[in-house]
Design a protein around this motif. Structure first.
Motif, PDB file in Angstrom:
ATOM      1  N   THR A  38       0.842  -1.196   0.000  1.00 21.54           N
ATOM      2  CA  THR A  38       0.000   0.000   0.000  1.00 21.54           C
ATOM      3  C   THR A  38       0.876   1.245   0.000  1.00 21.54           C
ATOM      4  OG1 THR A  38      -1.719  -1.144   1.265  1.00 21.54           O
ATOM      5  CG2 THR A  38      -1.793   1.262   1.256  1.00 21.54           C
ATOM      6  N   LEU A  39       0.523   2.219  -0.849  1.00 24.38           N
ATOM      7  CA  LEU A  39       1.212   3.503  -0.849  1.00 24.38           C
ATOM      8  C   LEU A  39       0.209   4.567  -0.449  1.00 24.38           C
ATOM      9  CD1 LEU A  39       3.352   3.303  -4.111  1.00 24.38           C
ATOM     10  CD2 LEU A  39       3.991   2.691  -1.772  1.00 24.38           C
ATOM     11  N   VAL A  40       0.575   5.368   0.551  1.00 26.31           N
ATOM     12  CA  VAL A  40      -0.216   6.512   0.989  1.00 26.31           C
ATOM     13  C   VAL A  40       0.432   7.725   0.350  1.00 26.31           C
ATOM     14  CG1 VAL A  40      -0.997   7.848   2.978  1.00 26.31           C
ATOM     15  CG2 VAL A  40      -0.807   5.348   3.146  1.00 26.31           C
ATOM     16  N   ILE A  41      -0.320   8.384  -0.530  1.00 26.85           N
ATOM     17  CA  ILE A  41       0.272   9.415  -1.385  1.00 26.85           C
ATOM     18  C   ILE A  41      -0.201  10.799  -0.969  1.00 26.85           C
ATOM     19  CG2 ILE A  41       0.456  10.266  -3.756  1.00 26.85           C
ATOM     20  CD1 ILE A  41       0.292   7.343  -4.651  1.00 26.85           C
ATOM     21  N   THR A  42       0.779  11.685  -0.772  1.00 25.68           N
ATOM     22  CA  THR A  42       0.551  13.098  -0.489  1.00 25.68           C
ATOM     23  C   THR A  42       1.465  13.883  -1.414  1.00 25.68           C
ATOM     24  OG1 THR A  42       2.289  13.295   1.177  1.00 25.68           O
ATOM     25  CG2 THR A  42       0.135  12.560   1.954  1.00 25.68           C
ATOM     26  N   GLY A  43       1.256  15.189  -1.507  1.00 31.73           N
ATOM     27  CA  GLY A  43       2.219  15.977  -2.252  1.00 31.73           C
ATOM     28  C   GLY A  43       1.621  17.126  -3.020  1.00 31.73           C
ATOM     29  N   VAL A  66      -4.903   8.134  -1.621  1.00 26.40           N
ATOM     30  CA  VAL A  66      -4.588   9.547  -1.799  1.00 26.40           C
ATOM     31  C   VAL A  66      -5.159  10.289  -0.595  1.00 26.40           C
ATOM     32  CG1 VAL A  66      -4.984  11.607  -3.196  1.00 26.40           C
ATOM     33  CG2 VAL A  66      -4.560   9.420  -4.312  1.00 26.40           C
ATOM     34  N   VAL A  67      -4.294  11.018   0.091  1.00 26.42           N
ATOM     35  CA  VAL A  67      -4.715  11.747   1.284  1.00 26.42           C
ATOM     36  C   VAL A  67      -5.279  13.099   0.835  1.00 26.42           C
ATOM     37  CG1 VAL A  67      -4.059  12.534   3.579  1.00 26.42           C
ATOM     38  CG2 VAL A  67      -2.915  10.549   2.565  1.00 26.42           C
ATOM     39  N   THR A  68      -6.591  13.212   0.906  1.00 26.26           N
ATOM     40  CA  THR A  68      -7.306  14.323   0.279  1.00 26.26           C
ATOM     41  C   THR A  68      -6.936  15.701   0.813  1.00 26.26           C
ATOM     42  OG1 THR A  68      -9.168  13.999   1.801  1.00 26.26           O
ATOM     43  CG2 THR A  68      -9.271  12.881  -0.338  1.00 26.26           C
ATOM     44  N   GLU A  95      -8.121   4.791  -3.242  1.00 25.93           N
ATOM     45  CA  GLU A  95      -8.961   5.185  -2.114  1.00 25.93           C
ATOM     46  C   GLU A  95      -8.618   6.624  -1.770  1.00 25.93           C
ATOM     47  OE1 GLU A  95      -8.938   2.280   1.186  1.00 25.93           O
ATOM     48  OE2 GLU A  95      -7.809   1.021  -0.222  1.00 25.93           O
ATOM     49  N   ALA A  96      -9.625   7.420  -1.493  1.00 29.89           N
ATOM     50  CA  ALA A  96      -9.424   8.797  -1.051  1.00 29.89           C
ATOM     51  C   ALA A  96      -9.765   8.856   0.436  1.00 29.89           C
ATOM     52  CB  ALA A  96     -10.318   9.747  -1.841  1.00 29.89           C
ATOM     53  N   ALA A  97      -8.848   9.392   1.233  1.00 27.33           N
ATOM     54  CA  ALA A  97      -9.051   9.451   2.681  1.00 27.33           C
ATOM     55  C   ALA A  97      -8.391  10.709   3.227  1.00 27.33           C
ATOM     56  CB  ALA A  97      -8.452   8.216   3.351  1.00 27.33           C
ATOM     57  N   SER A  98      -8.939  11.230   4.300  1.00 30.96           N
ATOM     58  CA  SER A  98      -8.343  12.395   4.962  1.00 30.96           C
ATOM     59  C   SER A  98      -7.154  11.952   5.810  1.00 30.96           C
ATOM     60  CB  SER A  98      -9.378  13.079   5.850  1.00 30.96           C
ATOM     61  OG  SER A  98      -9.695  12.248   6.955  1.00 30.96           O
ATOM     62  N   THR A  99      -6.347  12.904   6.227  1.00 27.97           N
ATOM     63  CA  THR A  99      -5.226  12.608   7.123  1.00 27.97           C
ATOM     64  C   THR A  99      -5.722  11.921   8.384  1.00 27.97           C
ATOM     65  OG1 THR A  99      -3.964  14.487   6.269  1.00 27.97           O
ATOM     66  CG2 THR A  99      -3.308  13.612   8.416  1.00 27.97           C
ATOM     67  N   ALA A 100      -6.799  12.427   8.949  1.00 29.34           N
ATOM     68  CA  ALA A 100      -7.348  11.825  10.172  1.00 29.34           C
ATOM     69  C   ALA A 100      -7.760  10.375   9.953  1.00 29.34           C
ATOM     70  CB  ALA A 100      -8.531  12.655  10.675  1.00 29.34           C
ATOM     71  N   GLU A 101      -8.395  10.106   8.805  1.00 31.66           N
ATOM     72  CA  GLU A 101      -8.805   8.731   8.508  1.00 31.66           C
ATOM     73  C   GLU A 101      -7.597   7.813   8.349  1.00 31.66           C
ATOM     74  OE1 GLU A 101     -12.962   9.263   6.073  1.00 31.66           O
ATOM     75  OE2 GLU A 101     -11.104   9.892   5.066  1.00 31.66           O
ATOM     76  N   VAL A 102      -6.555   8.298   7.690  1.00 29.30           N
ATOM     77  CA  VAL A 102      -5.349   7.483   7.528  1.00 29.30           C
ATOM     78  C   VAL A 102      -4.724   7.200   8.884  1.00 29.30           C
ATOM     79  CG1 VAL A 102      -2.988   7.468   6.609  1.00 29.30           C
ATOM     80  CG2 VAL A 102      -4.887   8.264   5.176  1.00 29.30           C
ATOM     81  N   LEU A 103      -4.575   8.217   9.712  1.00 29.97           N
ATOM     82  CA  LEU A 103      -3.958   8.024  11.018  1.00 29.97           C
ATOM     83  C   LEU A 103      -4.795   7.124  11.917  1.00 29.97           C
ATOM     84  CD1 LEU A 103      -2.553  11.597  11.701  1.00 29.97           C
ATOM     85  CD2 LEU A 103      -1.291   9.554  11.007  1.00 29.97           C
ATOM     86  N   ASP A 104      -6.113   7.236  11.825  1.00 28.51           N
ATOM     87  CA  ASP A 104      -6.996   6.384  12.638  1.00 28.51           C
ATOM     88  C   ASP A 104      -6.902   4.918  12.255  1.00 28.51           C
ATOM     89  OD1 ASP A 104      -7.911   8.540  14.114  1.00 28.51           O
ATOM     90  OD2 ASP A 104      -9.804   8.723  13.005  1.00 28.51           O
ATOM     91  N   SER A 105      -6.610   4.634  10.992  1.00 32.14           N
ATOM     92  CA  SER A 105      -6.567   3.243  10.548  1.00 32.14           C
ATOM     93  C   SER A 105      -5.164   2.669  10.452  1.00 32.14           C
ATOM     94  CB  SER A 105      -7.264   3.114   9.186  1.00 32.14           C
ATOM     95  OG  SER A 105      -6.556   3.830   8.207  1.00 32.14           O
ATOM     96  N   TRP A 106      -4.144   3.469  10.764  1.00 35.84           N
ATOM     97  CA  TRP A 106      -2.759   3.023  10.655  1.00 35.84           C
ATOM     98  C   TRP A 106      -2.488   1.941  11.709  1.00 35.84           C
ATOM     99  CZ3 TRP A 106       0.396   5.762   7.135  1.00 35.84           C
ATOM    100  CH2 TRP A 106       1.703   5.292   7.037  1.00 35.84           C
ATOM    101  N   HIS A 107      -1.863   0.852  11.267  1.00 38.50           N
ATOM    102  CA  HIS A 107      -1.533  -0.232  12.216  1.00 38.50           C
ATOM    103  C   HIS A 107      -0.068  -0.202  12.532  1.00 38.50           C
ATOM    104  CE1 HIS A 107      -5.500  -1.441  11.382  1.00 38.50           C
ATOM    105  NE2 HIS A 107      -5.274  -2.147  10.318  1.00 38.50           N
TER     106      HIS A 107
END
Length: 107
Positions: A38-43, A66-68, A95-107
């Motif tokens: 999985t790649l979490v993409i920002t930029g 993609v972190v929206t 998948e499009a997700a907010s920073t908060a959603e990514v951090l909440d689901s990070w394992h």
């Protein structure tokens, strides 16, 4: 971002001189054999560099997030168009997700 500091390391940085991080081979070399799926993409430049990164990741079979609220562009109309493209046309690959959603689901 202070909330991401706990992930560094193992985060790595790769500088690039072209739109796509895949062209020069360093990203492929780093990910090859790494068990990353999985790649979490920002930029910056949602409609240029981020797009090139997303499409290359899809081509290589990665799950793409993609972190929206962590992507931007110098042109709002094309940024908005690409965000819609990620959510609609590429909804099976991106998948499009907010920073908060990514951090909440990070394992």
């Amino acid at each position: 971002m202070p909330s991401l500091a706990r992930f560094v390391p193992p985060a790595k940085l790769i500088d690039k001189r072209v739109y796509s991080p895949w062209t020069e081979g360093r990203l492929d070399a780093m990910l090859n054999g790494s068990k990353v799926d999985t790649l979490v993409i920002t930029g910056g430049e949602t409609d240029v560099c981020v797009l090139a990164t997303v499409l290359g990741a899809i081509d290589r079979g990665f799950r793409v997030v993609v972190v929206t609220d962590a992507v931007c562009s110098s042109a709002d109309p094309t940024h908005d168009a690409l965000m819609e493209l990620y959510r609609s046309r590429f909804s099976e690959q991106v998948e499009a997700a907010s920073t908060a959603e990514v951090l909440d689901s990070w394992h």
